[in-house]
Design a protein around this motif. Structure first.
Motif, PDB file in Angstrom:
ATOM      1  N   LEU A  98      68.223 171.828 -58.567  1.00  0.00           N
ATOM      2  CA  LEU A  98      68.152 170.370 -58.529  1.00  0.00           C
ATOM      3  C   LEU A  98      67.695 169.859 -59.886  1.00  0.00           C
ATOM      4  O   LEU A  98      66.700 170.331 -60.435  1.00  0.00           O
ATOM      5  CB  LEU A  98      67.170 169.913 -57.443  1.00  0.00           C
ATOM      6  N   LYS A  99      68.451 168.888 -60.420  1.00  0.00           N
ATOM      7  CA  LYS A  99      68.074 168.251 -61.689  1.00  0.00           C
ATOM      8  C   LYS A  99      67.889 166.768 -61.445  1.00  0.00           C
ATOM      9  O   LYS A  99      68.715 166.142 -60.781  1.00  0.00           O
ATOM     10  CB  LYS A  99      69.174 168.422 -62.746  1.00  0.00           C
ATOM     11  N   GLU A 100      66.812 166.238 -61.968  1.00  0.00           N
ATOM     12  CA  GLU A 100      66.611 164.793 -61.892  1.00  0.00           C
ATOM     13  C   GLU A 100      67.282 164.161 -63.110  1.00  0.00           C
ATOM     14  O   GLU A 100      67.082 164.594 -64.239  1.00  0.00           O
ATOM     15  CB  GLU A 100      65.123 164.461 -61.869  1.00  0.00           C
ATOM     16  N   TYR A 104      70.299 162.139 -59.115  1.00  0.00           N
ATOM     17  CA  TYR A 104      70.036 163.580 -59.036  1.00  0.00           C
ATOM     18  C   TYR A 104      71.341 164.349 -59.109  1.00  0.00           C
ATOM     19  O   TYR A 104      72.401 163.846 -58.743  1.00  0.00           O
ATOM     20  CB  TYR A 104      69.345 163.929 -57.710  1.00  0.00           C
TER      21      TYR A 104
END
Length: 85
Positions: free
Chosen positions: A4-6, A11
């Motif tokens: 998961l990348k913000e 996202y």
């Protein structure tokens, strides 16, 4: 494998197959996949982008593997929707 990348505006979930982590099985075709789901706020809605690359390594006709790539996002979102009803 998922990460998961913000992002600035939402996202992104990157995914990649785990074929290197699971023992090979006889008569099972391994399809190498990687891609992402990107969720971005767009006013009162959420914009979704899905990108996937699937490579059956020449063991499955392209039209069959492409059918799964096209159908997978819809089926996945439908299943998620049903889960949260």
């Amino acid at each position: 494998e998922m990460k998961l990348k913000e992002l600035e505006d939402g996202y992104q979930v990157d995914f990649k197959d785990v074929s290197g982590h699971i023992a090979k099985r006889k008569n099972v075709i391994r399809v190498n996949t990687e891609g992402y789901w990107k969720f971005v706020e767009d006013g009162s809605q959420t914009r979704l982008t899905y990108q996937c690359h699937a490579n059956p390594n020449g063991k499955v006709p392209a039209w069959i593997s492409n059918m799964f790539v096209v159908d997978a996002p819809f089926k996945t979102l439908t299943a998620i929707k049903e889960k949260f009803k």
